[in-house]
Design an enzyme around this catalytic site. Structure first.
Site, PDB file in Angstrom:
ATOM      1  NE  ARG A  52     -12.285 -18.258   5.810  1.00  0.00           N
ATOM      2  CZ  ARG A  52     -12.669 -17.357   6.653  1.00  0.00           C
ATOM      3  NH1 ARG A  52     -13.946 -17.019   6.756  1.00  0.00           N
ATOM      4  NH2 ARG A  52     -11.827 -16.733   7.438  1.00  0.00           N
ATOM      5  N   GLY A  53     -12.332 -20.512   8.702  1.00  0.00           N
ATOM      6  CA  GLY A  53     -12.404 -19.749   9.941  1.00  0.00           C
ATOM      7  C   GLY A  53     -12.484 -20.724  11.108  1.00  0.00           C
ATOM      8  CB  ALA A  54     -10.604 -20.791  14.308  1.00  0.00           C
ATOM      9  NE  ARG A  93      -7.440 -24.929   6.398  1.00  0.00           N
ATOM     10  CZ  ARG A  93      -7.867 -23.660   6.377  1.00  0.00           C
ATOM     11  NH1 ARG A  93      -9.141 -23.395   6.296  1.00  0.00           N
ATOM     12  NH2 ARG A  93      -7.008 -22.652   6.439  1.00  0.00           N
ATOM     13  CD  GLN A 205      -8.479 -16.019   3.703  1.00  0.00           C
ATOM     14  OE1 GLN A 205      -7.673 -15.227   3.203  1.00  0.00           O
ATOM     15  NE2 GLN A 205      -8.112 -17.206   4.134  1.00  0.00           N
ATOM     16  CG  ASP A 246      -6.629 -19.461  12.560  1.00  0.00           C
ATOM     17  OD1 ASP A 246      -7.632 -19.898  11.974  1.00  0.00           O
ATOM     18  OD2 ASP A 246      -6.149 -18.341  12.318  1.00  0.00           O
ATOM     19  CG  ASN A 256      -5.303 -14.440  13.034  1.00  0.00           C
ATOM     20  OD1 ASN A 256      -6.283 -15.182  13.071  1.00  0.00           O
ATOM     21  ND2 ASN A 256      -5.351 -13.234  12.489  1.00  0.00           N
ATOM     22  CE  LYS A 257      -5.576 -17.211   6.681  1.00  0.00           C
ATOM     23  NZ  LYS A 257      -5.249 -18.592   6.228  1.00  0.00           N
TER      24      LYS A 257
HETATM   25  O1  MRU Z   1      -7.493 -20.041   6.376  1.00  0.00           O
HETATM   26  P1  MRU Z   1      -8.720 -19.519   7.054  1.00  0.00           P
HETATM   27  O2  MRU Z   1      -9.487 -18.529   6.249  1.00  0.00           O
HETATM   28  O3  MRU Z   1      -9.592 -20.610   7.618  1.00  0.00           O
HETATM   29  O4  MRU Z   1      -8.084 -18.758   8.256  1.00  0.00           O
HETATM   30  C1  MRU Z   1      -8.761 -18.444   9.379  1.00  0.00           C
HETATM   31  C2  MRU Z   1      -8.946 -17.013   9.436  1.00  0.00           C
HETATM   32  O5  MRU Z   1      -9.851 -16.503   8.821  1.00  0.00           O
HETATM   33  C3  MRU Z   1      -8.083 -16.162  10.207  1.00  0.00           C
HETATM   34  O6  MRU Z   1      -6.857 -16.616  10.522  1.00  0.00           O
HETATM   35  C4  MRU Z   1      -8.883 -15.581  11.324  1.00  0.00           C
HETATM   36  O7  MRU Z   1      -8.336 -14.384  11.685  1.00  0.00           O
HETATM   37  C5  MRU Z   1      -9.006 -16.491  12.495  1.00  0.00           C
HETATM   38  S1  MRU Z   1     -10.289 -17.581  12.339  1.00  0.00           S
HETATM   39  C6  MRU Z   1     -11.506 -16.736  13.085  1.00  0.00           C
END
Ligand code: MRU
Length: 370
Positions: A52-54, A93, A205, A246, A256-257
């Site tokens: 996960r993570g952008a 996603r 996370q 994201d 973002n999250k």
């Molecule tokens: O749902 P996720 O874990 O894929 O979300 C992404 C993230 O970890 C965060 O939003 C993050 O700050 C940005 S992605 C580098």
């Protein structure tokens, strides 16, 4: 970055037709690698957040198309099989811009080389995206390090206090990360730095991933419940907030999250600088109003009603319910922080105010909005 002293990336081509990832759903309790050989497995890994993570989602999607080419290129109907895999990867996603960006980039590479071997074209493009992600993150770390050095000069002998939300470290990208890249750069340069790590409900996370990777690299950090940041800021215990992103609009709004917006409000109220750090692959130049236009993923309510952890009594993973059975729950994955609450954006090209003009100055080749 290092795991038990050994350098790792988060994704790589292990052998032809086999992409290897770190299974993030098993962290922090177990460090396990996972091999993916068919595009459906890659789509499932993205959807189930095994990765996960952008940035990493984008790279994984590119490797998913490589697996599609590897699996299907000799079959009749390659084009429709490829399109089905493309659609399945795209649907995993909805919020992270990098996913669509990477798929479009691989598609363009394929379309630009008619007659060439699709396996070789997609392999090369996925590898280029992967290497570029790592390089861009390293550069963002150097840009952000300047801010940390300035703060360190104002408080000699004391650690620079950074607060971060979710995981925008190397696990969310190929290497280095975004929000944590300046932290690693500072730590490696001998600058004293300490990170307040938001646990980041519902999937934690921060607790599971950020705390783990900072610990692996030896960076001092403290885990805090999500609602602690405002209190810390009121008492002068946060020098700067670094978050990832994201999706970012051409006007500087940042998705973002979930919970990031509340940190930005607290930072604004307390005069604490708040920066979002992102590669250009996260910029969505077609959008001008993040709150209205950025699609916000809603995930399974079970992620809110149940918690995953390690049962120390029997020494194995466990999932527990934390509310009455059948309690209705909502699970919005992301929120949007309006540009007005953001001190600045840091990309691979440097720092800019979170405005259309600021972004246009960094990317003059783009026709950003007025
Ligand atoms: O749902 P996720 O874990 O894929 O979300 C992404 C993230 O970890 C965060 O939003 C993050 O700050 C940005 S992605 C580098």
């Amino acid at each position: 970055m290092n795991v038990d002293g050994q350098p790792y990336r988060t994704i790589w081509l292990e052998e032809p037709g086999c992409v290897r990832i770190i299974d993030q759903t098993r962290l922090p309790h177990e460090f396990a690698l996972l091999d993916l050989r068919i595009p459906d497995e890659m789509a499932a890994a993205i959807g189930n957040m095994k990765l996960r993570g952008a940035g990493l989602i984008g790279c994984a999607a590119a490797w998913g198309l490589y697996l599609s080419a590897w699996q299907h290129h000799r079959r009749p109907g390659f084009s429709s099989l490829w399109q089905a895999d493309y659609a399945a990867l795209l649907a995993t996603r909805p919020t992270a811009r990098n996913l669509q960006w990477a798929l479009e980039r691989v598609q363009l590479a394929l379309d630009s080389s008619p007659g060439a071997d699709p396996v070789e074209i997609t392999r090369r493009e996925a590898q280029a995206i992967t290497d570029e992600d790592a390089d861009f993150c390293r550069r963002m770390g150097q840009h952000g390090l300047r801010l940390l050095r300035d703060i360190a000069e104002r408080k000699p002998g004391q650690p620079v206090q950074v607060l971060t939300h979710c995981n925008a470290g190397w696990l969310a990208f190929v290497d280095h990360g975004t929000a944590l890249a300046p932290v690693y750069a500072a730590h490696d340069a001998g600058l004293p730095v300490h990170v307040w790590v938001d646990e980041t409900r519902p999937r934690n996370q921060g607790a599971a991933l950020t705390a783990w990777e900072l610990g692996q690299h030896g960076v001092p950090h403290t885990l805090i419940p999500d609602n602690t940041g405002g209190h810390l800021m009121q008492h002068g215990l946060v020098d700067i907030v670094f978050v990832g992103a994201d999706r970012v609009t051409a006007t500087g709004d940042v998705a973002n999250k979930i919970g990031t917006y509340l940190k930005a409000l607290a930072a604004h109220d307390n005069g604490v600088p708040f920066y979002a750090i992102l590669p250009s692959s996260t910029l969505d130049w077609s959008l001008t109003d993040g709150i209205q236009q950025i699609p916000i993923e809603q995930r399974n309510a079970a992620e809110v009603t149940h918690l995953q952890g390690w049962d120390e009594t029997v020494n194995r993973p466990a999932i527990v319910r934390i509310c009455p059975a059948n309690t209705p729950a909502a699970n919005y994955g992301f929120d949007v922080t309006p540009a007005r609450l953001i001190t600045g954006l840091i990309t691979e090209r440097g720092m800019a105010p979170a405005t259309a003009e600021g972004l246009r100055a960094l990317y003059p080749e783009r026709h950003a909005v007025n």
